[in-house]
Design a protein around this motif. Sequence first.
Motif, PDB file in Angstrom:
ATOM      1  N   MET A   1       0.819  -1.133   0.221  1.00 15.24           N
ATOM      2  CA  MET A   1      -0.075  -0.302   0.193  1.00 15.24           C
ATOM      3  C   MET A   1       0.926   1.129  -0.418  1.00 15.24           C
ATOM      4  SD  MET A   1      -3.010   1.518   0.547  1.00 15.24           S
ATOM      5  CE  MET A   1      -3.242   2.596  -0.417  1.00 15.24           C
ATOM      6  N   THR A   2       0.429   2.292  -1.191  1.00 14.97           N
ATOM      7  CA  THR A   2       1.415   3.264  -0.737  1.00 14.97           C
ATOM      8  C   THR A   2       0.587   4.194  -0.803  1.00 14.97           C
ATOM      9  OG1 THR A   2       1.084   3.590  -3.376  1.00 14.97           O
ATOM     10  CG2 THR A   2       2.942   2.475  -2.765  1.00 14.97           C
ATOM     11  N   PRO A   3       1.027   5.554   0.075  1.00 12.68           N
ATOM     12  CA  PRO A   3       0.613   6.902   0.786  1.00 12.68           C
ATOM     13  C   PRO A   3       0.189   8.033  -0.549  1.00 12.68           C
ATOM     14  CG  PRO A   3       2.218   6.598   1.454  1.00 12.68           C
ATOM     15  CD  PRO A   3       2.329   5.540   0.708  1.00 12.68           C
ATOM     16  N   THR A   4       1.081   7.419  -1.978  1.00 11.69           N
ATOM     17  CA  THR A   4       0.231   8.052  -3.018  1.00 11.69           C
ATOM     18  C   THR A   4      -0.788   6.981  -3.295  1.00 11.69           C
ATOM     19  OG1 THR A   4       2.833   8.539  -3.617  1.00 11.69           O
ATOM     20  CG2 THR A   4       0.690   8.765  -5.123  1.00 11.69           C
ATOM     21  N   ALA A   5      -1.059   5.719  -3.462  1.00 14.37           N
ATOM     22  CA  ALA A   5      -2.179   5.658  -4.169  1.00 14.37           C
ATOM     23  C   ALA A   5      -4.258   5.631  -3.376  1.00 14.37           C
ATOM     24  CB  ALA A   5      -2.065   4.019  -3.952  1.00 14.37           C
ATOM     25  N   LEU A   6      -2.901   5.772  -2.101  1.00 15.18           N
ATOM     26  CA  LEU A   6      -4.598   6.170  -1.135  1.00 15.18           C
ATOM     27  C   LEU A   6      -4.897   7.546  -1.397  1.00 15.18           C
ATOM     28  CD1 LEU A   6      -6.433   5.830   1.864  1.00 15.18           C
ATOM     29  CD2 LEU A   6      -3.955   5.733   2.604  1.00 15.18           C
ATOM     30  N   ALA A   7      -4.013   8.456  -1.341  1.00 16.56           N
ATOM     31  CA  ALA A   7      -4.065   9.647  -0.996  1.00 16.56           C
ATOM     32  C   ALA A   7      -5.359  10.062  -2.325  1.00 16.56           C
ATOM     33  CB  ALA A   7      -2.678  10.728  -1.699  1.00 16.56           C
ATOM     34  N   CYS A   8      -5.280   9.326  -3.768  1.00 19.60           N
ATOM     35  CA  CYS A   8      -5.638   9.578  -4.971  1.00 19.60           C
ATOM     36  C   CYS A   8      -7.189   9.359  -4.853  1.00 19.60           C
ATOM     37  CB  CYS A   8      -5.258   8.920  -6.231  1.00 19.60           C
ATOM     38  SG  CYS A   8      -5.463   7.029  -6.225  1.00 19.60           S
TER      39      CYS A   8
ATOM     40  N   ARG B   1     -10.011  -1.197  -3.331  1.00 11.56           N
ATOM     41  CA  ARG B   1      -9.308  -0.150  -2.628  1.00 11.56           C
ATOM     42  C   ARG B   1      -9.426  -0.435  -1.319  1.00 11.56           C
ATOM     43  NH1 ARG B   1     -13.080   4.513  -1.188  1.00 11.56           N
ATOM     44  NH2 ARG B   1     -11.773   6.087  -0.346  1.00 11.56           N
ATOM     45  N   ALA B   2     -10.478  -1.122  -1.170  1.00 10.86           N
ATOM     46  CA  ALA B   2     -10.740  -1.641   0.285  1.00 10.86           C
ATOM     47  C   ALA B   2      -9.243  -2.766   0.558  1.00 10.86           C
ATOM     48  CB  ALA B   2     -11.841  -2.891   1.531  1.00 10.86           C
ATOM     49  N   GLU B   3      -8.718  -4.051  -0.720  1.00  9.16           N
ATOM     50  CA  GLU B   3      -8.189  -4.725  -0.060  1.00  9.16           C
ATOM     51  C   GLU B   3      -6.972  -3.426  -0.458  1.00  9.16           C
ATOM     52  OE1 GLU B   3      -8.603  -7.492  -3.093  1.00  9.16           O
ATOM     53  OE2 GLU B   3     -10.120  -8.371  -2.239  1.00  9.16           O
ATOM     54  N   ARG B   4      -6.261  -2.669  -0.978  1.00 12.17           N
ATOM     55  CA  ARG B   4      -5.600  -1.245  -1.162  1.00 12.17           C
ATOM     56  C   ARG B   4      -5.155  -0.985  -0.076  1.00 12.17           C
ATOM     57  NH1 ARG B   4      -6.950   0.859  -5.548  1.00 12.17           N
ATOM     58  NH2 ARG B   4      -7.044   3.391  -4.332  1.00 12.17           N
ATOM     59  N   ILE B   5      -6.468  -0.358   0.644  1.00 13.12           N
ATOM     60  CA  ILE B   5      -5.985  -0.182   2.438  1.00 13.12           C
ATOM     61  C   ILE B   5      -5.668  -0.408   3.766  1.00 13.12           C
ATOM     62  CG2 ILE B   5      -7.785   1.802   3.624  1.00 13.12           C
ATOM     63  CD1 ILE B   5      -8.706   2.985   0.594  1.00 13.12           C
ATOM     64  N   ALA B   6      -6.161  -1.520   2.847  1.00 11.44           N
ATOM     65  CA  ALA B   6      -6.355  -2.668   4.295  1.00 11.44           C
ATOM     66  C   ALA B   6      -4.951  -2.893   4.907  1.00 11.44           C
ATOM     67  CB  ALA B   6      -7.333  -4.321   4.627  1.00 11.44           C
ATOM     68  N   PRO B   7      -4.222  -2.766   4.246  1.00  8.04           N
ATOM     69  CA  PRO B   7      -2.456  -3.570   5.403  1.00  8.04           C
ATOM     70  C   PRO B   7      -2.068  -2.115   5.951  1.00  8.04           C
ATOM     71  CG  PRO B   7      -2.843  -4.476   2.627  1.00  8.04           C
ATOM     72  CD  PRO B   7      -4.165  -3.548   3.106  1.00  8.04           C
ATOM     73  N   LEU B   8      -2.865  -0.962   5.298  1.00  6.02           N
ATOM     74  CA  LEU B   8      -2.380   0.556   6.140  1.00  6.02           C
ATOM     75  C   LEU B   8      -2.875   0.964   6.931  1.00  6.02           C
ATOM     76  CD1 LEU B   8      -0.724   3.180   5.954  1.00  6.02           C
ATOM     77  CD2 LEU B   8      -2.970   3.905   5.290  1.00  6.02           C
ATOM     78  N   LEU B   9      -3.735   0.273   7.480  1.00  5.48           N
ATOM     79  CA  LEU B   9      -5.110   0.129   9.009  1.00  5.48           C
ATOM     80  C   LEU B   9      -4.443  -1.341   9.209  1.00  5.48           C
ATOM     81  CD1 LEU B   9      -8.226   1.208   7.036  1.00  5.48           C
ATOM     82  CD2 LEU B   9      -6.545   2.618   7.601  1.00  5.48           C
ATOM     83  N   LYS B  10      -3.672  -2.147   9.222  1.00  2.00           N
ATOM     84  CA  LYS B  10      -3.575  -2.922   9.868  1.00  2.00           C
ATOM     85  C   LYS B  10      -2.656  -2.828  10.567  1.00  2.00           C
ATOM     86  CE  LYS B  10      -2.102  -8.365  10.037  1.00  2.00           C
ATOM     87  NZ  LYS B  10      -2.502  -9.266   8.972  1.00  2.00           N
ATOM     88  N   ALA B  11      -1.696  -2.324   9.786  1.00  2.00           N
ATOM     89  CA  ALA B  11      -0.123  -1.970  10.667  1.00  2.00           C
ATOM     90  C   ALA B  11      -0.788  -1.046  11.628  1.00  2.00           C
ATOM     91  CB  ALA B  11       0.787  -0.434   9.338  1.00  2.00           C
TER      92      ALA B  11
END
Length: 113
Positions: free
Chosen positions: A1-8, A21-31
């Motif tokens: 998950m890159t913050p750039t991908a999240l920021a867009c 999108r949920a699969e891209r964001i979940a690792p960030l929230l898991k961290a």
Amino acid sequence: MTPTALACCAPLSREPLGRERAERIAPLLKALADPVRLQLLSMVLSHPGGEACVCDLLPAFELSQPTISHHLKVLHEAGLLERDKRGVWVYYRTRPEAMEALVTLFAPEAATV
């Protein structure tokens, strides 16, 4: 998950979250879901100068240096922290774009007038 991908991405309140999108964001929230990692992120954010050395963070925990380093590595790999080795110590600072992305993600939809 890159913050750039999240920021867009649009705030969660704008439209329902799709599977991809949920699969891209979940690792960030898991961290962030681990109490130690959340504390570490907070400590780095609030540390004078906006960066902290592992040596600055260790006294706040009853954990070994390798354990703290592991948690910091998880935050780094999630794209939340940048790191910089100086001598024997590693210094961490938050990635501004990651912090902005988190704020945007959870921002309420602006009220229309």
